[in-house]
Design an enzyme around this catalytic site. Sequence first.
Site, PDB file in Angstrom:
ATOM      1  N   ASP A 171      50.514  53.438  23.405  1.00 17.91           N
ATOM      2  CA  ASP A 171      50.732  52.676  24.344  1.00 17.91           C
ATOM      3  C   ASP A 171      51.693  51.910  24.120  1.00 17.91           C
ATOM      4  O   ASP A 171      51.827  50.622  23.475  1.00 17.91           O
ATOM      5  CB  ASP A 171      49.466  51.661  24.589  1.00 17.91           C
ATOM      6  CG  ASP A 171      49.674  50.827  25.735  1.00 17.91           C
ATOM      7  OD1 ASP A 171      50.893  50.485  25.998  1.00 17.91           O
ATOM      8  OD2 ASP A 171      48.519  50.455  26.292  1.00 17.91           O
ATOM      9  N   HIS A 176      53.629  44.155  25.184  1.00 21.99           N
ATOM     10  CA  HIS A 176      53.064  44.234  23.639  1.00 21.99           C
ATOM     11  C   HIS A 176      53.948  43.874  22.593  1.00 21.99           C
ATOM     12  O   HIS A 176      53.806  43.704  21.426  1.00 21.99           O
ATOM     13  CB  HIS A 176      52.373  45.413  23.278  1.00 21.99           C
ATOM     14  CG  HIS A 176      51.065  45.715  24.344  1.00 21.99           C
ATOM     15  ND1 HIS A 176      50.180  44.875  24.444  1.00 21.99           N
ATOM     16  CD2 HIS A 176      51.064  46.864  25.164  1.00 21.99           C
ATOM     17  CE1 HIS A 176      49.361  45.390  25.598  1.00 21.99           C
ATOM     18  NE2 HIS A 176      49.697  46.549  25.747  1.00 21.99           N
TER      19      HIS A 176
HETATM   20  C1  LIG Z   1      49.326  47.959  30.334  1.00 23.10           C
HETATM   21  C2  LIG Z   1      48.819  46.926  29.608  1.00 23.10           C
HETATM   22  C3  LIG Z   1      47.889  47.236  28.665  1.00 23.10           C
HETATM   23  C4  LIG Z   1      47.040  46.264  28.085  1.00 23.10           C
HETATM   24  O1  LIG Z   1      46.336  46.577  27.050  1.00 23.10           O
HETATM   25  S1  LIG Z   1      47.132  44.637  28.610  1.00 23.10           S
HETATM   26  C5  LIG Z   1      46.154  43.850  27.370  1.00 23.10           C
HETATM   27  C6  LIG Z   1      44.730  43.651  27.587  1.00 23.10           C
HETATM   28  N1  LIG Z   1      44.362  42.986  29.039  1.00 23.10           N
HETATM   29  C7  LIG Z   1      44.629  41.748  29.118  1.00 23.10           C
HETATM   30  O2  LIG Z   1      44.766  40.929  28.142  1.00 23.10           O
HETATM   31  C8  LIG Z   1      44.132  40.974  30.387  1.00 23.10           C
HETATM   32  C9  LIG Z   1      43.191  39.745  30.018  1.00 23.10           C
HETATM   33  N2  LIG Z   1      42.741  39.285  31.296  1.00 23.10           N
HETATM   34  C10 LIG Z   1      43.468  38.519  32.182  1.00 23.10           C
HETATM   35  O3  LIG Z   1      44.584  38.073  31.894  1.00 23.10           O
HETATM   36  C11 LIG Z   1      42.924  37.899  33.358  1.00 23.10           C
HETATM   37  O4  LIG Z   1      41.298  38.085  33.401  1.00 23.10           O
HETATM   38  C12 LIG Z   1      42.991  38.803  34.684  1.00 23.10           C
HETATM   39  C13 LIG Z   1      44.604  38.650  34.875  1.00 23.10           C
HETATM   40  C14 LIG Z   1      42.585  40.327  34.503  1.00 23.10           C
HETATM   41  C15 LIG Z   1      42.292  38.198  35.922  1.00 23.10           C
HETATM   42  O5  LIG Z   1      42.552  36.921  35.835  1.00 23.10           O
HETATM   43  P1  LIG Z   1      42.568  36.171  37.495  1.00 23.10           P
HETATM   44  O6  LIG Z   1      43.789  36.654  38.132  1.00 23.10           O
HETATM   45  O7  LIG Z   1      42.658  34.807  37.020  1.00 23.10           O
HETATM   46  O8  LIG Z   1      41.207  36.588  38.005  1.00 23.10           O
HETATM   47  P2  LIG Z   1      39.936  35.794  38.392  1.00 23.10           P
HETATM   48  O9  LIG Z   1      40.323  34.638  39.255  1.00 23.10           O
HETATM   49  O10 LIG Z   1      39.430  35.348  37.234  1.00 23.10           O
HETATM   50  O11 LIG Z   1      38.970  36.972  39.040  1.00 23.10           O
HETATM   51  C16 LIG Z   1      39.652  37.376  40.555  1.00 23.10           C
HETATM   52  C17 LIG Z   1      38.638  38.713  40.766  1.00 23.10           C
HETATM   53  O12 LIG Z   1      39.105  39.617  39.627  1.00 23.10           O
HETATM   54  C18 LIG Z   1      37.886  39.999  38.936  1.00 23.10           C
HETATM   55  N3  LIG Z   1      38.514  40.190  37.412  1.00 23.10           N
HETATM   56  C19 LIG Z   1      38.822  39.347  36.747  1.00 23.10           C
HETATM   57  N4  LIG Z   1      39.222  39.753  35.559  1.00 23.10           N
HETATM   58  C20 LIG Z   1      39.010  41.194  35.720  1.00 23.10           C
HETATM   59  C21 LIG Z   1      39.310  42.188  34.989  1.00 23.10           C
HETATM   60  N5  LIG Z   1      39.481  41.918  33.600  1.00 23.10           N
HETATM   61  N6  LIG Z   1      38.905  43.416  35.295  1.00 23.10           N
HETATM   62  C22 LIG Z   1      38.502  43.563  36.658  1.00 23.10           C
HETATM   63  N7  LIG Z   1      38.195  42.758  37.252  1.00 23.10           N
HETATM   64  C23 LIG Z   1      38.454  41.392  36.967  1.00 23.10           C
HETATM   65  C24 LIG Z   1      36.962  38.772  39.027  1.00 23.10           C
HETATM   66  O13 LIG Z   1      35.418  39.107  38.779  1.00 23.10           O
HETATM   67  C25 LIG Z   1      37.153  38.291  40.494  1.00 23.10           C
HETATM   68  O14 LIG Z   1      36.569  39.318  41.328  1.00 23.10           O
HETATM   69  P3  LIG Z   1      35.158  38.802  41.995  1.00 23.10           P
HETATM   70  O15 LIG Z   1      35.270  37.644  42.728  1.00 23.10           O
HETATM   71  O16 LIG Z   1      34.843  40.176  42.849  1.00 23.10           O
HETATM   72  O17 LIG Z   1      33.867  38.612  40.892  1.00 23.10           O
END
Ligand SMILES: C/C=C/C(=O)SCCNC(=O)CCNC(=O)[C@H](O)C(C)(C)COP(=O)(O)OP(=O)(O)OC[C@H]1O[C@@H](n2cnc3c(N)ncnc32)[C@H](O)[C@@H]1OP(=O)(O)O
Length: 261
Positions: A171, A176
């Site tokens: 990845d 990253h």
């Molecule tokens: C190519 C990349 C590879 C990687 O490895 S990237 C590294 C790993 N991933 C991360 O580091 C992501 C970490 N998470 C975040 O930064 C945040 O978390 C998000 C940006 C994913 C979401 O944050 P926000 O935009 O503030 O969303 P909300 O206001 O908390 O929620 C809005 C709706 O989205 C759903 N949701 C929140 N987080 C996730 C998720 N991680 N996966 C799927 N859905 C998500 C909630 O539940 C809710 O929806 P409902 O109102 O229906 O409950």
Amino acid sequence: MNSPADWKGRVLGERTVAYTDRDPILYALAIGARPDELDLVFEDRLRVLPPFALTLAQWAPDVLGSAGAFEVGNAVHGSQRLQVLKPLPLAGEISMQARVTEVWDKGSAAVYDVAVESDCFVATWSLFCPGIGGFGGERGPGRPSALDSPDWTVPLSTAANQALLYRLLGDRHHIHVDPAAAAGIGQPRPILHGLATLGAGALVAARQVGAHPADLTSLEGRFAAPVFPGEELRVEGWSGGGLRITSERGPVVDGGRVHFG
Ligand SMILES: C/C=C/C(=O)SCCNC(=O)CCNC(=O)[C@H](O)C(C)(C)COP(=O)(O)OP(=O)(O)OC[C@H]1O[C@@H](n2cnc3c(N)ncnc32)[C@H](O)[C@@H]1OP(=O)(O)O
């Protein structure tokens, strides 16, 4: 395709990926295997950690991004599930098929579920794609429910160079490694792969419950907030298999579950 919903059911193709014993050893090192865990780091005694499979299947979410379903530069890995069907060979080839199983509408974002199947595992990526929600689809699963106090808590140190190591497994998204790419998703510096955090948490859980980490049968978790390489985390576990990983900012992996056979 005009709407994210149009991608539901899309077949992403088949691929056969080859690897040598160097790759599962690198995986083990990149998630924090210790020098005394010879089964994970020494080819003469090697057992492959099942989440290594996820590095072999990374092509599938990448194919969806390249096909134009979302903007690769601002999507993040939202959650992951892995079900183990049989142990991976120490080296060889794995054939996989992938398709889009669900597309959820979170209003501000679309979430694509990409399932990859092989005879050794079934894995599902959820990709959180800001800016393309609001297409009239179903919201899908919500936030995980609140939990009682954990049955155990173990500190987990991430390494400053951990994302640089983990990306060598396949990845190579720029968020990253490149501060400019990280800034593009609103982060102050490059972030750790969610699968590195989840894999490290599963390894800690195995040690804690006295299981061999290669006996993992299933693993899942939602990436609730980014992890910055070098951060100190805590892995929290529940006797039924519940798993959460927190930083001083709050949960970074929630809704987690890990089971060992
Ligand atoms: C190519 C990349 C590879 C990687 O490895 S990237 C590294 C790993 N991933 C991360 O580091 C992501 C970490 N998470 C975040 O930064 C945040 O978390 C998000 C940006 C994913 C979401 O944050 P926000 O935009 O503030 O969303 P909300 O206001 O908390 O929620 C809005 C709706 O989205 C759903 N949701 C929140 N987080 C996730 C998720 N991680 N996966 C799927 N859905 C998500 C909630 O539940 C809710 O929806 P409902 O109102 O229906 O409950």
